[in-house]
Design a protein around this motif. Structure first.
Motif, PDB file in Angstrom:
ATOM      1  N   GLY A 157      -3.050  10.024   4.617  1.00 26.23           N
ATOM      2  CA  GLY A 157      -2.013  10.152   4.389  1.00 26.23           C
ATOM      3  C   GLY A 157      -0.938  10.998   5.753  1.00 26.23           C
ATOM      4  O   GLY A 157       0.411  11.492   5.675  1.00 26.23           O
ATOM      5  N   PRO A 196      -8.694  14.339   3.504  1.00 20.75           N
ATOM      6  CA  PRO A 196      -9.779  13.476   4.156  1.00 20.75           C
ATOM      7  C   PRO A 196      -9.007  12.599   4.967  1.00 20.75           C
ATOM      8  O   PRO A 196      -7.892  12.111   4.725  1.00 20.75           O
ATOM      9  N   SER A 197      -9.640  11.739   5.654  1.00 21.58           N
ATOM     10  CA  SER A 197      -9.498  10.300   6.896  1.00 21.58           C
ATOM     11  C   SER A 197      -8.569   9.488   5.543  1.00 21.58           C
ATOM     12  O   SER A 197      -9.002   8.861   4.120  1.00 21.58           O
ATOM     13  N   LEU A 220       0.827  -1.435   0.044  1.00 18.28           N
ATOM     14  CA  LEU A 220      -0.073   0.175   0.126  1.00 18.28           C
ATOM     15  C   LEU A 220       0.927   1.138   0.271  1.00 18.28           C
ATOM     16  O   LEU A 220       1.141   1.431   1.371  1.00 18.28           O
TER      17      LEU A 220
HETATM   18  P1  ADP Z   1      -4.508   9.881   7.548  1.00 23.31           P
HETATM   19  O1  ADP Z   1      -3.627  10.766   8.806  1.00 23.31           O
HETATM   20  O2  ADP Z   1      -4.603  10.878   6.600  1.00 23.31           O
HETATM   21  O3  ADP Z   1      -6.001   9.332   7.787  1.00 23.31           O
HETATM   22  P2  ADP Z   1      -3.207   7.843   7.263  1.00 23.31           P
HETATM   23  O4  ADP Z   1      -1.506   7.913   7.437  1.00 23.31           O
HETATM   24  O5  ADP Z   1      -2.925   7.660   8.965  1.00 23.31           O
HETATM   25  O6  ADP Z   1      -4.397   8.577   6.769  1.00 23.31           O
HETATM   26  O7  ADP Z   1      -3.039   6.920   7.060  1.00 23.31           O
HETATM   27  C1  ADP Z   1      -2.590   6.534   5.361  1.00 23.31           C
HETATM   28  C2  ADP Z   1      -3.401   4.988   4.869  1.00 23.31           C
HETATM   29  O8  ADP Z   1      -1.838   4.077   5.674  1.00 23.31           O
HETATM   30  C3  ADP Z   1      -4.276   4.528   5.589  1.00 23.31           C
HETATM   31  O9  ADP Z   1      -4.735   3.688   4.488  1.00 23.31           O
HETATM   32  C4  ADP Z   1      -3.793   3.428   6.430  1.00 23.31           C
HETATM   33  O10 ADP Z   1      -4.864   2.804   6.805  1.00 23.31           O
HETATM   34  C5  ADP Z   1      -2.073   3.093   6.139  1.00 23.31           C
HETATM   35  N1  ADP Z   1      -1.517   3.406   7.136  1.00 23.31           N
HETATM   36  C6  ADP Z   1      -1.381   4.055   7.928  1.00 23.31           C
HETATM   37  N2  ADP Z   1      -0.367   3.354   8.987  1.00 23.31           N
HETATM   38  C7  ADP Z   1      -0.035   2.081   8.750  1.00 23.31           C
HETATM   39  C8  ADP Z   1       0.261   0.913   8.947  1.00 23.31           C
HETATM   40  N3  ADP Z   1       0.924   1.394  10.376  1.00 23.31           N
HETATM   41  N4  ADP Z   1       0.358   0.363   8.332  1.00 23.31           N
HETATM   42  C9  ADP Z   1      -0.803  -0.062   7.534  1.00 23.31           C
HETATM   43  N5  ADP Z   1      -1.668   0.680   6.592  1.00 23.31           N
HETATM   44  C10 ADP Z   1      -1.017   1.875   7.187  1.00 23.31           C
END
Ligand code: ADP
Ligand code: MG
Length: 259
Positions: A48, A44-45, A23
């Protein structure tokens, strides 16, 4: 004559890529943050935002590109003209320049407010205890909680706990403060006091990167608003432009939810 600023950015992110397994979460982030600048990151959620903040603070490593903070590449040092990966000690030293405040404040429940604030400077960095206590008291004044030094976290409201968490992050005297949705876990009536504390810090010249959905805060306190979506910076600029007159359809769609 045009004024040319020769101030160096405090943060320089270039072509930052980050994947979790297959991903790809960050797809080439370019961003500069100047000393004293307050940058609000909207998006948006899942776009990243948290991952990007965690990369700046070396809580995540990146696969491509680089991030420089205060003239040093995060996770690396230059030795004999070559880049060398930093040891855990070196990473800890770089992290000391950066304070971070999370949605969940996670204060140590068995420690008083004052003990929470001096834990990192004294317990981790070996600073003089008396000086750290003096500094902690000043920080409590800054966040408006002087009278709570000897209280335990459970005796405080969520808003007060988050203000303590901000004081705790400031206790290491960071050059850069990162806030990741600092008011999202709070009851609505407690959001204002935390935002007001952050506005004060912004006015005092602290360099801040703030991920938040508080559009009002972005409008009033941000020097620059950055809109992220799908792991890239889609649009950025002055709040009155990005929020008041967004150019990109994705920014328009995102902001229309707040109208
Ligand atoms: P935001 O803070 O903008 O909501 P995030 O940075 O938390 O977005 O997450 C971006 C993407 O990365 C999402 O699809 C999330 O599920 C994925 N993600 C975040 N941290 C991890 C992790 N430790 N392992 C796998 N996927 C992750
Ligand atoms: Mg997030």
């Amino acid at each position: 004559m045009t004024a040319v600023s020769n101030t160096k950015p405090l943060v320089q992110a270039r072509n930052v890529h980050k994947s979790f397994d297959h991903l790809e979460v960050l797809k080439g982030i370019d961003l500069d943050i100047m000393p004293g600048e307050v940058v609000v990151v909207l998006g948006p959620s899942g776009s990243g935002k948290s991952t990007f903040l965690r990369c700046i603070n070396h809580l995540e490593s990146i696969q491509k590109g680089y991030i420089e903070v205060d003239g040093e590449q995060i996770g690396y040092r230059v030795r004999k003209d070559r880049l060398e990966r930093l040891s855990p000690n070196g990473i800890a030293r770089q992290r000391r320049k950066i304070g971070m405040v999370f949605q969940q404040f996670n204060l140590y429940p068995h420690m008083t407010v004052l003990q929470n604030i001096i834990e990192a400077p004294v317990g981790v960095h070996g600073e003089n205890r008396k000086a750290a206590i003096e500094n902690a008291k000043q920080l409590l004044q800054r966040v408006g909680l002087s009278e709570k030094a000897d209280a335990y976290p459970r005796q405080l409201s969520g808003g007060q706990q988050q203000r303590v968490a901000i004081a705790r992050a400031l206790a290491i005297k960071p050059k850069l403060m990162l806030f990741d949705e600092p008011t999202s876990a709070l009851d609505p009536e407690l959001v204002g006091e935390v935002l007001s504390t952050m506005r004060d810090l912004a006015k005092q010249g602290l360099t801040m990167v703030v991920v938040t959905h508080e559009i009002g805060f972005a409008r009033e306190a941000a020097d620059r608003v950055v809109f992220m979506d799908g792991g890239v910076v889609v649009e950025q600029g002055k709040p009155e432009d990005v929020i008041g007159n967004p150019q990109h359809p994705r920014t328009q769609a995102f902001l229309s939810r707040f109208l």
